[in-house]
Design an enzyme around this catalytic site. Structure first.
Site, mmCIF file in Angstrom:
data_model
loop_
_atom_site.group_PDB
_atom_site.id
_atom_site.type_symbol
_atom_site.label_atom_id
_atom_site.label_comp_id
_atom_site.label_asym_id
_atom_site.label_seq_id
_atom_site.Cartn_x
_atom_site.Cartn_y
_atom_site.Cartn_z
ATOM 1 N N ASP A 9 0.232 5.631 -1.501
ATOM 2 C CA ASP A 9 -0.565 6.861 -1.368
ATOM 3 C C ASP A 9 -2.077 6.650 -1.239
ATOM 4 O OD1 ASP A 9 1.918 7.424 -2.400
ATOM 5 O OD2 ASP A 9 1.189 8.309 -4.247
ATOM 6 N N ASP B 234 0.343 12.824 -11.054
ATOM 7 C CA ASP B 234 -0.489 13.136 -9.884
ATOM 8 C C ASP B 234 -1.363 14.370 -10.168
ATOM 9 O OD1 ASP B 234 1.028 11.086 -8.887
ATOM 10 O OD2 ASP B 234 2.332 12.386 -7.693
ATOM 11 N N LEU C 3 0.868 -1.196 0.000
ATOM 12 C CA LEU C 3 0.000 0.000 0.000
ATOM 13 C C LEU C 3 0.892 1.228 0.000
ATOM 14 C CD1 LEU C 3 -2.992 0.835 2.341
ATOM 15 C CD2 LEU C 3 -0.913 2.188 2.535
HETATM 16 N N1 DQQ Z 1 3.342 7.421 -5.648
HETATM 17 C C1 DQQ Z 1 2.635 7.183 -6.868
HETATM 18 C C2 DQQ Z 1 2.932 8.351 -7.736
HETATM 19 C C3 DQQ Z 1 3.286 9.401 -6.754
HETATM 20 C C4 DQQ Z 1 4.061 8.661 -5.717
HETATM 21 C C5 DQQ Z 1 3.105 5.874 -7.435
HETATM 22 C C6 DQQ Z 1 4.136 9.334 -4.393
HETATM 23 O O1 DQQ Z 1 1.812 8.700 -8.542
HETATM 24 O O2 DQQ Z 1 4.023 10.432 -7.342
HETATM 25 O O3 DQQ Z 1 2.742 4.809 -6.598
HETATM 26 O O4 DQQ Z 1 4.377 8.434 -3.352
#
Ligand code: DQQ
Length: 505
Positions: free
Chosen positions: A41, A161, A39
């Site tokens: 974000d 993001d 797990l």
């Molecule tokens: N985690 C995601 C990305 C983000 C990063 C990939 C931040 O989209 O930039 O799992 O923890």
């Protein structure tokens, strides 16, 4: 992905991992964790018709960051969660064949819609998926990716993001990025339909050459940007400062978002735990509260994670408000108190001993609320997860400057574990204080997850005592003139059953 009733629940996929995860004494019991596997974000956080939806970056097949899916859990009280079917699975072809990375959920005229980063090779591009009315099944848009490249002519460090909102009859979106040789940034876009986007420009760009190595360094890329208004006229831009191979941490600007730019007033650290509260996301819930979750990363090795079958913890839900000094105040959502069980109160009064064990307070699932009054130059320590021989112990320390102005919050994990492979680096940050030297401390101990709130400033971390069953002692001590105004502790019940987790009906 089409409406597919054979979709696995998180638990089905991760069954073997889930069994192993249950045996791990370090697995939290009232912080949200996946059923098993990886797990990271929080994603798509929303309160939809009375139900909280928490999606998250998830690998159900292994506790490793690989071909990331979107896990999904729902709750009506923010505390007890039900595992839902996996929401997004990387495609066999298409722009997200290597992962469905972080994103958000928006209400497109009643249609729940995800905006996320599809990963293919080593790049990510914005994608969209439409949800069923119950938010369980998601159909990816044929036109994905809906933005086919970062802005032309800009040399970017990354492009992923999303923060998406409705404004003036249009959709607006921020995509996290960085301009090579300059700094992290958030690119602003505009759209009528969430599918065709017009690039507006960078909302704000940081300076990657300023404060390098400092705890408020803004990095070469901004991950998981989150823009929201709070209080009366303050805007907040949260981001996770990232740089290849370097420690990363969450920060926020306060300032004013107007037109197409954000004019910053001040830069702040969002959580003194740094990477232990990473990539947060927030939403305004149906009660009008700003609720935020962050990812409490692991502090043990990849091998240890692989053995235990799970990794990654979600913070408890935090209610974020604006303090009188213009910074954010964070506190656990009051709903958490439903898990409070046996209560112990410690008699108030001056703290005279440098250290004494509180024999009535013991445990590895605790909620502690205390108020301390510190004279100038005084220090108070609260010891947690202490073994009877005091060899393993974690120390929360609050101290006040000699001149009476402000203080410091510190977390000492150096003796937190005898296991030499776990991270035991200390953490610290500035502690605002009124002229009385009052410190309101709230401490949540949940096995390996620790969240501290001192006068509204948070510090999240992970601790892994090598003798977890014995490391249940709690103590308190003082140097200088310290008065204990109140001390209440509760045993916390588990929010999850110890057997198989409840699934969607
Ligand atoms: N985690 C995601 C990305 C983000 C990063 C990939 C931040 O989209 O930039 O799992 O923890």
């Amino acid at each position: 992905m089409t409406h597919d009733l054979t979709l696995p629940s998180g638990t089905d996929v991760a069954e073997g991992l889930a069994e192993r995860a249950l045996r791990d004494p370090h697995r939290p019991r009232f912080h949200f964790t996946s059923p098993g596997g990886w797990l990271n974000d929080p994603n798509g956080l929303t309160h939809w018709n009375g139900v909280y939806h928490l999606f998250y970056q998830y690998n159900p097949l292994a506790p490793a960051h690989h071909r990331i899916h979107w896990g999904h859990a729902t709750s009506t009280d923010l505390i007890h969660w039900i595992d839902e079917p996996v929401a997004l699975v990387p495609g066999t072809t298409g722009p997200d064949r290597d992962g469905c990375w972080s994103g958000v959920l928006v209400d497109d005229g009643g249609v729940p819609t995800l905006v996320y980063s599809g990963r293919h090779g080593d790049r990510e591009l914005p994608c969209v998926a439409k949800g069923s009315a119950d938010l369980r099944y998601w159909t990816k848009d044929r036109a994905n990716p809906v933005i086919t490249a970062p802005p032309e002519g800009v040399d970017t460090t990354a492009f992923r993001d999303h923060c998406v909102w409705r404004e003036g009859g249009m959709w607006r979106q921020l995509v996290g990025s960085g301009i090579r040789g300059v700094g992290g940034t958030a690119f602003l876009y505009e759209s009528d339909d969430l599918r065709t986007w017009r690039y507006v420009g960078p909302l704000l760009t940081g300076d990657a050459f300023q404060n390098q190595g400092e705890l408020d360094w803004t990095g070469t890329m901004w991950e998981c940007v989150d823009l929201f208004g709070i209080g009366d006229g303050t805007d907040v831009l949260v981001f996770s400062a990232w740089d290849e191979g370097i420690t990363h941490h969450p920060l926020y600007w306060t300032g004013r978002y107007q037109g197409d730019t954000f004019t910053p007033t001040a830069l702040h650290r969002l959580d003194y735990g740094g990477r232990y509260f990473y990539a947060p996301q927030s939403t305004r819930d149906e009660h009008g509260r700003r609720i935020m979750f962050g990812w409490l990363q692991e502090g043990r090795t990849d091998e240890a994670n692989a053995q235990t079958g799970w990794c990654g913890v979600m913070s408890v839900p935090r209610v974020v408000t604006l303090s009188a000094d213009g910074s954010l105040h964070q506190a656990p959502a009051p709903e958490l108190t439903v898990l409070r069980r046996e209560h112990v109160e410690v008699t108030p009064g001056p703290l005279t001993a440098p250290y004494s064990q509180l024999h009535a307070v013991r445990g590895d699932q605790l909620d502690i609320e205390t108020t301390l009054l510190l004279a100038p130059g005084a220090t108070a320590q609260l010891v947690l997860r202490e073994t009877p021989d005091a060899v393993e112990r974690t120390v929360v320390e609050v101290s006040r400057e000699h001149d009476g102005t402000g203080g410091t919050l510190r977390l000492h994990r150096e003796a937190g574990s005898l296991d030499p492979t776990v991270d035991t680096e200390p953490r610290y940050g500035e502690l605002p204080m009124d002229p009385d030297g009052r410190v309101d401390l709230r401490i949540l101990v949940d096995r390996s997850a620790l969240e501290i709130f001192a006068n509204g400033r948070p510090l999240a971390a992970r601790i892994y005592p090598a003798r977890p069953g014995e490391a249940v002692g709690v103590g308190i001590g003082a140097h200088g003139d310290v008065t204990l105004e109140r001390f209440d502790a509760w045993q916390m019940a588990s929010a999850f059953t110890d057997g198989p987790r409840p699934l969607w009906p």
